[in-house]
Design a protein around this motif. Sequence first.
Motif, short mmCIF file in Angstrom:
data_model
loop_
_atom_site.label_atom_id
_atom_site.label_comp_id
_atom_site.label_asym_id
_atom_site.label_seq_id
_atom_site.Cartn_x
_atom_site.Cartn_y
_atom_site.Cartn_z
N THR A 203 0.59 -15.67 27.90
CA THR A 203 -0.09 -14.43 27.55
C THR A 203 -0.09 -14.15 26.05
O THR A 203 -0.86 -13.32 25.57
N GLY A 204 0.77 -14.85 25.32
CA GLY A 204 0.88 -14.59 23.89
C GLY A 204 1.55 -13.28 23.57
O GLY A 204 1.49 -12.79 22.44
N THR A 205 2.23 -12.69 24.56
CA THR A 205 2.92 -11.42 24.37
C THR A 205 4.42 -11.65 24.33
O THR A 205 4.92 -12.66 24.83
N PRO A 206 5.18 -10.71 23.74
CA PRO A 206 6.63 -10.86 23.68
C PRO A 206 7.25 -10.95 25.07
O PRO A 206 6.85 -10.24 26.00
N PHE A 207 8.24 -11.83 25.21
CA PHE A 207 8.95 -11.98 26.48
C PHE A 207 9.75 -10.72 26.80
O PHE A 207 9.77 -10.27 27.95
N HIS A 208 10.42 -10.15 25.80
CA HIS A 208 11.19 -8.93 25.99
C HIS A 208 10.36 -7.73 25.56
O HIS A 208 9.83 -7.72 24.45
N PRO A 209 10.24 -6.72 26.40
CA PRO A 209 9.57 -5.49 25.97
C PRO A 209 10.26 -4.90 24.75
O PRO A 209 11.45 -5.15 24.51
N ASP A 210 9.53 -4.11 23.99
CA ASP A 210 10.08 -3.55 22.75
C ASP A 210 11.39 -2.80 22.99
O ASP A 210 12.31 -2.89 22.18
N ALA A 211 11.47 -2.08 24.11
CA ALA A 211 12.67 -1.29 24.40
C ALA A 211 13.90 -2.18 24.60
O ALA A 211 15.03 -1.77 24.31
N VAL A 212 13.67 -3.39 25.11
CA VAL A 212 14.77 -4.35 25.30
C VAL A 212 15.04 -5.09 24.01
O VAL A 212 16.19 -5.24 23.57
N TRP A 213 13.98 -5.57 23.36
CA TRP A 213 14.13 -6.34 22.12
C TRP A 213 14.88 -5.56 21.05
O TRP A 213 15.70 -6.12 20.32
N SER A 214 14.64 -4.27 20.97
CA SER A 214 15.29 -3.47 19.94
C SER A 214 16.79 -3.34 20.16
O SER A 214 17.52 -2.98 19.23
N GLN A 215 17.26 -3.62 21.38
CA GLN A 215 18.69 -3.50 21.68
C GLN A 215 19.40 -4.85 21.79
O GLN A 215 20.63 -4.91 21.75
N LEU A 216 18.65 -5.92 21.95
CA LEU A 216 19.23 -7.22 22.23
C LEU A 216 20.11 -7.70 21.07
O LEU A 216 19.69 -7.70 19.91
N ARG A 217 21.32 -8.11 21.38
CA ARG A 217 22.25 -8.59 20.36
C ARG A 217 21.95 -10.05 20.03
O ARG A 217 21.56 -10.83 20.89
N LEU A 218 22.17 -10.41 18.77
CA LEU A 218 21.90 -11.78 18.34
C LEU A 218 22.95 -12.74 18.85
O LEU A 218 22.64 -13.80 19.39
N SER A 219 24.20 -12.41 18.69
CA SER A 219 25.29 -13.34 18.99
C SER A 219 25.57 -13.40 20.49
O SER A 219 25.83 -12.38 21.12
N SER A 220 25.55 -14.61 21.05
CA SER A 220 25.85 -14.76 22.47
C SER A 220 27.34 -14.59 22.75
O SER A 220 27.71 -14.18 23.85
N LYS A 221 28.19 -14.92 21.79
CA LYS A 221 29.63 -14.65 21.89
C LYS A 221 29.99 -13.66 20.78
O LYS A 221 30.11 -12.48 21.01
N SER A 222 30.15 -14.18 19.56
CA SER A 222 30.34 -13.34 18.38
C SER A 222 30.28 -14.26 17.17
O SER A 222 30.32 -15.49 17.31
N HIS A 223 30.13 -13.68 16.00
CA HIS A 223 30.25 -14.40 14.74
C HIS A 223 31.38 -13.73 13.97
O HIS A 223 31.36 -12.51 13.79
N TRP A 224 32.35 -14.52 13.52
CA TRP A 224 33.51 -13.96 12.82
C TRP A 224 33.64 -14.58 11.43
O TRP A 224 33.47 -15.79 11.26
N ASP A 225 33.97 -13.74 10.48
CA ASP A 225 34.43 -14.18 9.16
C ASP A 225 35.91 -13.84 9.11
O ASP A 225 36.30 -12.68 8.99
N VAL A 226 36.75 -14.88 9.22
CA VAL A 226 38.20 -14.71 9.29
C VAL A 226 38.81 -15.20 7.98
O VAL A 226 38.90 -16.40 7.75
N PRO A 227 39.25 -14.28 7.09
CA PRO A 227 39.86 -14.72 5.82
C PRO A 227 41.29 -15.20 6.06
O PRO A 227 42.12 -14.50 6.65
N ILE A 228 41.57 -16.41 5.59
CA ILE A 228 42.89 -17.02 5.78
C ILE A 228 43.48 -17.32 4.40
O ILE A 228 42.82 -17.92 3.54
N GLU A 229 44.72 -16.87 4.18
CA GLU A 229 45.37 -17.02 2.89
C GLU A 229 46.10 -18.36 2.82
O GLU A 229 47.27 -18.47 3.18
#
Length: 409
Positions: A203-229
């Motif tokens: 159809t050439g239309t977005p798979f997720h409706p706008d109401a869903v797309w606006s809430q969908l999180r990018l990370s499937s688990k998480s992305h971490w920046d862990v500073p180690i000394e």
Amino acid sequence: MKSRPAPAWLIACAAVLLSACATDTQPHSRDTDAMTPTRPDTLRVAIYNTSLFDEDAGGLIARLELGNAQARKIAAVLQRVRPDIVLLNEFDYDAGHRAADLFQRDYLDVPQAGGGEPMQYPYRYLAPVNTGVPSGLDLDGNGETGGIGRDRGNDAWGYGLHPGQYGMLVLSRFPIDEAAARTFRLLKWSAMPGARRPMNPLTGTPFHPDAVWSQLRLSSKSHWDVPIETPSGTLHFLVSHPTPPTFDGPENRNGMRNADEIRLWREYISQEDARWLCDDAGRCGGLAADARFVIAGDLNNDPVDGDGHHDAILELLEHPRVLRMATPRSAGGEDKSREYAAAGIEKRGAPAHVTGDFGPRVGALRLDYVLPSTGFAPAGSGVFWPAPGDADTGIADASDHHLVWVDLR
């Protein structure tokens, strides 16, 4: 996995990378060198997808309490390779950190058959992940919310049958600055400029409706920046585990998500002042231009083979802040790749560079990465995948992935 045709520029780019890896004169190590003690001025960093997950909440805890043969092998591998800092992917998260406590006390602190001396990690980092957390939305487009059985994971923020499944755990011999750690579990996919929004090809239309797309999180688990000394200064351990680019439909929503999960790190090390790149505490912006880092994770994307948008991982490998170094390799991976090739499953990638064996339908692929920043000097690397007949083969089959390590000065 069904491979998608690669554009001509990508094939050419991959050929250059593979040629460079084949002729690279920087030091790398054989499998047996993984057990050689690192020099005092050398830091060993590793990624290991352990497959220590359970389909039931609390299931991993129960297995570790009873005594688990798989966990013993995982611990034995860590005792043999002895990384100073390691990311464990697919290690179920629990709020009380009970599984992490048990793994250290009953497995790493105990000499394992085939392992070495006990391996103690006085510092660790773990936090909630998106897998198995219900979204309350219809994310798979089947007209229902939630689902039953294994399908119930499709409408979680990240696929999982219970919150915390396929979690992440960072273990370190050096102090972790938890107050400065950043997590991006809640970052919206749509916040990323130029996000690859999945489209319905019919159809050439977005798979997720706008109401869903606006809430969908990018990370499937998480992305971490862990500073180690570390003794030589702060190292930012940038860790994640993007979704596999499979298990979807013609809209390729998982393939698109995988590519943008990988791209997040590319943006993070490129845009110190990015206002859209906000962590879960509300702090915005990327990594400082003078910071040293190591990107680590099962990124679920091979540079040339298997499913996925290979440009995503190639552009990360070629980023100007990522160190050029020899690709970690193993004799066992090379042997397995050639075995698959003889059976008709041929790949374009270098046989010795694969990091996991995913069965006769998929073959062996390079999915696991340890990518240091410039400012380090590479002192060795490898994949813990012994050749057939090696004494270590008895512990190397604990997971379908194999530990990847890099030594840095």
